[in-house]
Design a protein around this motif. Structure first.
Motif, PDB file in Angstrom:
ATOM      1  N   GLY A  28       0.814  -1.212   0.000  1.00  0.00           N
ATOM      2  CA  GLY A  28       0.000   0.000   0.000  1.00  0.00           C
ATOM      3  C   GLY A  28       0.844   1.257   0.000  1.00  0.00           C
ATOM      4  N   VAL A  29       1.998   1.203   0.671  1.00  0.00           N
ATOM      5  CA  VAL A  29       2.899   2.355   0.714  1.00  0.00           C
ATOM      6  C   VAL A  29       3.629   2.522  -0.607  1.00  0.00           C
ATOM      7  CG1 VAL A  29       4.930   3.356   1.845  1.00  0.00           C
ATOM      8  CG2 VAL A  29       3.189   2.184   3.206  1.00  0.00           C
ATOM      9  N   THR A  30       4.263   1.443  -1.094  1.00  0.00           N
ATOM     10  CA  THR A  30       5.121   1.557  -2.268  1.00  0.00           C
ATOM     11  C   THR A  30       4.346   1.787  -3.562  1.00  0.00           C
ATOM     12  OG1 THR A  30       5.137  -0.863  -2.506  1.00  0.00           O
ATOM     13  CG2 THR A  30       6.921   0.141  -1.232  1.00  0.00           C
ATOM     14  N   THR A  31       3.086   1.365  -3.602  1.00  0.00           N
ATOM     15  CA  THR A  31       2.300   1.511  -4.834  1.00  0.00           C
ATOM     16  C   THR A  31       1.442   2.772  -4.840  1.00  0.00           C
ATOM     17  OG1 THR A  31       2.192  -0.906  -5.040  1.00  0.00           O
ATOM     18  CG2 THR A  31       0.633   0.385  -6.357  1.00  0.00           C
ATOM     19  N   TYR A  90       2.721   3.170  10.201  1.00  0.00           N
ATOM     20  CA  TYR A  90       1.487   3.267   9.419  1.00  0.00           C
ATOM     21  C   TYR A  90       0.485   4.229  10.064  1.00  0.00           C
ATOM     22  CZ  TYR A  90       3.005  -0.862   6.769  1.00  0.00           C
ATOM     23  OH  TYR A  90       3.684  -1.743   5.975  1.00  0.00           O
ATOM     24  N   VAL A  91       0.388   4.161  11.383  1.00  0.00           N
ATOM     25  CA  VAL A  91      -0.521   5.073  12.086  1.00  0.00           C
ATOM     26  C   VAL A  91      -0.073   6.517  11.877  1.00  0.00           C
ATOM     27  CG1 VAL A  91      -1.347   5.804  14.355  1.00  0.00           C
ATOM     28  CG2 VAL A  91      -1.218   3.362  13.802  1.00  0.00           C
ATOM     29  N   LEU A  92       1.226   6.758  11.994  1.00  0.00           N
ATOM     30  CA  LEU A  92       1.745   8.115  11.828  1.00  0.00           C
ATOM     31  C   LEU A  92       1.574   8.609  10.394  1.00  0.00           C
ATOM     32  CD1 LEU A  92       3.112  10.311  13.515  1.00  0.00           C
ATOM     33  CD2 LEU A  92       5.328   9.377  12.793  1.00  0.00           C
ATOM     34  N   LEU A  93       1.671   7.706   9.416  1.00  0.00           N
ATOM     35  CA  LEU A  93       1.463   8.090   8.014  1.00  0.00           C
ATOM     36  C   LEU A  93       0.048   8.605   7.797  1.00  0.00           C
ATOM     37  CD1 LEU A  93       2.482   8.203   5.078  1.00  0.00           C
ATOM     38  CD2 LEU A  93       1.753   5.809   4.826  1.00  0.00           C
ATOM     39  N   ASN A  94      -0.922   8.038   8.503  1.00  0.00           N
ATOM     40  CA  ASN A  94      -2.297   8.518   8.379  1.00  0.00           C
ATOM     41  C   ASN A  94      -2.485   9.897   9.001  1.00  0.00           C
ATOM     42  OD1 ASN A  94      -4.407   6.425   7.256  1.00  0.00           O
ATOM     43  ND2 ASN A  94      -2.848   5.233   8.331  1.00  0.00           N
ATOM     44  N   VAL A  95      -1.638  10.217   9.973  1.00  0.00           N
ATOM     45  CA  VAL A  95      -1.714  11.537  10.605  1.00  0.00           C
ATOM     46  C   VAL A  95      -1.003  12.581   9.741  1.00  0.00           C
ATOM     47  CG1 VAL A  95      -1.117  12.886  12.649  1.00  0.00           C
ATOM     48  CG2 VAL A  95      -1.834  10.503  12.893  1.00  0.00           C
ATOM     49  N   TYR A  96       0.189  12.221   9.239  1.00  0.00           N
ATOM     50  CA  TYR A  96       0.988  13.134   8.404  1.00  0.00           C
ATOM     51  C   TYR A  96       1.300  12.421   7.091  1.00  0.00           C
ATOM     52  CZ  TYR A  96       1.809  15.408  12.927  1.00  0.00           C
ATOM     53  OH  TYR A  96       1.654  16.018  14.144  1.00  0.00           O
ATOM     54  N   ILE A  97       0.463  12.622   6.087  1.00  0.00           N
ATOM     55  CA  ILE A  97       0.631  11.879   4.844  1.00  0.00           C
ATOM     56  C   ILE A  97       1.496  12.616   3.822  1.00  0.00           C
ATOM     57  CG2 ILE A  97      -1.349  12.746   3.512  1.00  0.00           C
ATOM     58  CD1 ILE A  97      -1.939   9.708   2.917  1.00  0.00           C
ATOM     59  N   VAL A 131      -6.600   4.368   0.959  1.00  0.00           N
ATOM     60  CA  VAL A 131      -5.856   3.120   1.152  1.00  0.00           C
ATOM     61  C   VAL A 131      -5.208   3.054   2.530  1.00  0.00           C
ATOM     62  CG1 VAL A 131      -3.769   1.892   0.382  1.00  0.00           C
ATOM     63  CG2 VAL A 131      -5.419   2.764  -1.313  1.00  0.00           C
ATOM     64  N   PHE A 132      -4.672   4.173   3.000  1.00  0.00           N
ATOM     65  CA  PHE A 132      -3.732   4.146   4.118  1.00  0.00           C
ATOM     66  C   PHE A 132      -4.359   3.836   5.486  1.00  0.00           C
ATOM     67  CE2 PHE A 132      -2.189   6.881   0.717  1.00  0.00           C
ATOM     68  CZ  PHE A 132      -1.093   6.115   0.333  1.00  0.00           C
ATOM     69  N   PRO A 133      -5.638   4.159   5.745  1.00  0.00           N
ATOM     70  CA  PRO A 133      -6.224   3.738   7.033  1.00  0.00           C
ATOM     71  C   PRO A 133      -6.318   2.226   7.199  1.00  0.00           C
ATOM     72  CG  PRO A 133      -7.472   5.557   6.098  1.00  0.00           C
ATOM     73  CD  PRO A 133      -6.519   5.112   5.034  1.00  0.00           C
ATOM     74  N   LEU A 134      -6.281   1.474   6.091  1.00  0.00           N
ATOM     75  CA  LEU A 134      -6.388   0.013   6.180  1.00  0.00           C
ATOM     76  C   LEU A 134      -5.074  -0.660   6.557  1.00  0.00           C
ATOM     77  CD1 LEU A 134      -8.567  -0.716   3.009  1.00  0.00           C
ATOM     78  CD2 LEU A 134      -9.334  -0.494   5.378  1.00  0.00           C
ATOM     79  N   LEU A 135      -3.958   0.036   6.360  1.00  0.00           N
ATOM     80  CA  LEU A 135      -2.651  -0.612   6.536  1.00  0.00           C
ATOM     81  C   LEU A 135      -2.397  -1.094   7.963  1.00  0.00           C
ATOM     82  CD1 LEU A 135      -0.387   1.601   4.236  1.00  0.00           C
ATOM     83  CD2 LEU A 135      -1.914  -0.298   3.640  1.00  0.00           C
ATOM     84  N   PRO A 136      -2.713  -0.301   9.015  1.00  0.00           N
ATOM     85  CA  PRO A 136      -2.496  -0.824  10.371  1.00  0.00           C
ATOM     86  C   PRO A 136      -3.336  -2.061  10.675  1.00  0.00           C
ATOM     87  CG  PRO A 136      -2.765   1.566  10.414  1.00  0.00           C
ATOM     88  CD  PRO A 136      -3.136   1.111   9.035  1.00  0.00           C
TER      89      PRO A 136
END
Length: 386
Positions: A221-224, A282-289, A359-364
């Motif tokens: 999810g991150v790399t794509t 992953y949690v932090l990525l959702n806060v600061y994308i 996409v990113f909320p699903l990663l954690p």
């Protein structure tokens, strides 16, 4: 040890040839006005071909043709790089998809022999450490490759960035050839020993493989889709190159630590710490994308990656008999490809419905299931012991 480092350098340039296109694939497809689902589908072709070719690479290596596989994998990477350039010059999506398929097959050929040879050459009691050093080559490629790819695509266009794949793969082939020339008896084909691949059905192997699967679903999810999100926001491609560079840097710094710690304390505690850092990232990525704050999540993801991967490799492969180790390496790494493919395609559908940011909320949540597969065997054993 000279052969170990020749192997490491070949591995570095092979991974560099892959990672240099990581920040470029999705933006290239977006520039051709590909829909999000198509972006994920074409990105997934590489994982699919890598997945189906891993047993071929494993069987090839177990019959003594590991160095053939190392050289051949790099040469196929070179061929894929040439096709990337032609597809960019002609704006041909189908040729690009075919090139991604060739690159995927090269991974399936190269990875099992690279991993099993590192285990075979490791000094006694230092398998995790040796895997950590090998992993550092992967991380170093992820530090340098995405940054080079991002800059090259901004400065000289997609075709210039794709040409670097061919160049780096050619260098990797040279190192593999030198290692092959100096390997002596270990490089000679041998009669295949009788081996039952049912021996792969060990609790440690299955648990590590399933954990790797969920790990790779989330990481895909991150790399794509993070570079696709940045492209859709008209941000420079180099920003995602920086993001991957931070991941690579922190993974580089923690690889040997993870391997040595797994040798001393066992792999499970090290994997647990690595997955926890990834989850926090992953949690932090959702806060600061968006950059620059997003780079904090990249640091956590990279550190977790570096700790968890060599420990998972040791857990899966360390106790396997040598006669099936290359096939075991192939099957084990298939779970990474299967997870990457599943992540790219399924999360592509999510991106189609909710946009790339959905996409990113699903990663954690996906990675959280990895703790279950890691600890399920131990919990099951305790329940049965009662």
């Amino acid at each position: 040890m000279r052969n170990v480092w020749l192997l490491n350098f070949s591995t570095f340039f092979f991974f560099l040839g892959i990672s240099v296109v990581t920040p470029v694939v999705s933006p290239f497809l977006v520039s051709l006005r590909a829909e999000p689902f198509l972006v994920g589908l074409i990105a997934g072709i590489t994982s699919f071909l890598s997945l189906v070719s891993k047993p071929i690479g494993g069987a090839f290596g177990d019959r003594g043709y590991r160095f053939h596989a190392l050289v051949g994998g790099n040469l196929l990477g070179l061929f894929a790089g040439v096709l990337y350039v032609v597809s960019a010059l002609s704006a041909n999506v189908y040729l690009f998809a075919f090139a991604r398929a060739i690159h995927g097959f090269s991974m399936g050929l190269f990875f099992p022999s690279s991993l099993s040879t590192a285990v075979d050459l490791a000094p006694e009691g230092r398998v995790g450490e040796t895997l950590g050093w090998r992993g550092m080559m992967f991380s170093l490629g992820n530090i340098v490759g995405p940054a080079i790819g991002g800059y090259a695509s901004d400065a000289i266009g997609f075709s210039g960035a794709f040409a670097l794949t061919a160049l780096f793969s050619a260098v990797g082939a040279v190192f593999a050839l030198v290692a092959w020339n100096e390997a002596g008896d270990i490089a000679k084909p041998r009669e295949h020993e009788k081996a039952s691949y049912r021996e792969l059905l060990r609790v440690s192997f299955v648990s590590a493989s399933l954990t790797l699967f969920l790990f790779s679903v989330s990481y895909a999810g991150v790399t794509t889709y993070l570079p696709a999100l940045y492209k859709s926001l008209s941000l420079p491609q180099s920003l995602f190159g920086y993001y991957m560079m931070v991941i690579g840097l922190f993974s580089f710094m923690t690889r040997v630590i993870g391997g040595k710690s797994a040798d001393r304390n066992g792999p499970v505690p090290v994997i647990t710490l690595g997955l926890t850092l990834l989850l926090a990232g992953y949690v932090l990525l959702n806060v600061y994308i968006l950059p620059p704050m997003a780079y904090m999540s990249a640091a956590l993801i990279g550190a977790g990656f570096g700790l968890a991967v060599p420990a998972m490799q040791l857990m899966a492969l360390g106790s396997l008999p040598k006669r099936i180790r290359t096939m075991g390496s192939g099957i084990y790494t298939m779970f990474f490809d299967l997870g990457t493919l599943a992540g790219q395609v399924s999360l592509g559908y999510v991106a189609q419905l909710k946009g790339y940011s959905g996409v990113f909320p699903l990663l954690p949540l996906i990675l959280g299931a990895g703790f279950i597969t890691l600890y399920a065997p131990a919990l099951w054993g305790k329940l049965n012991a009662r």
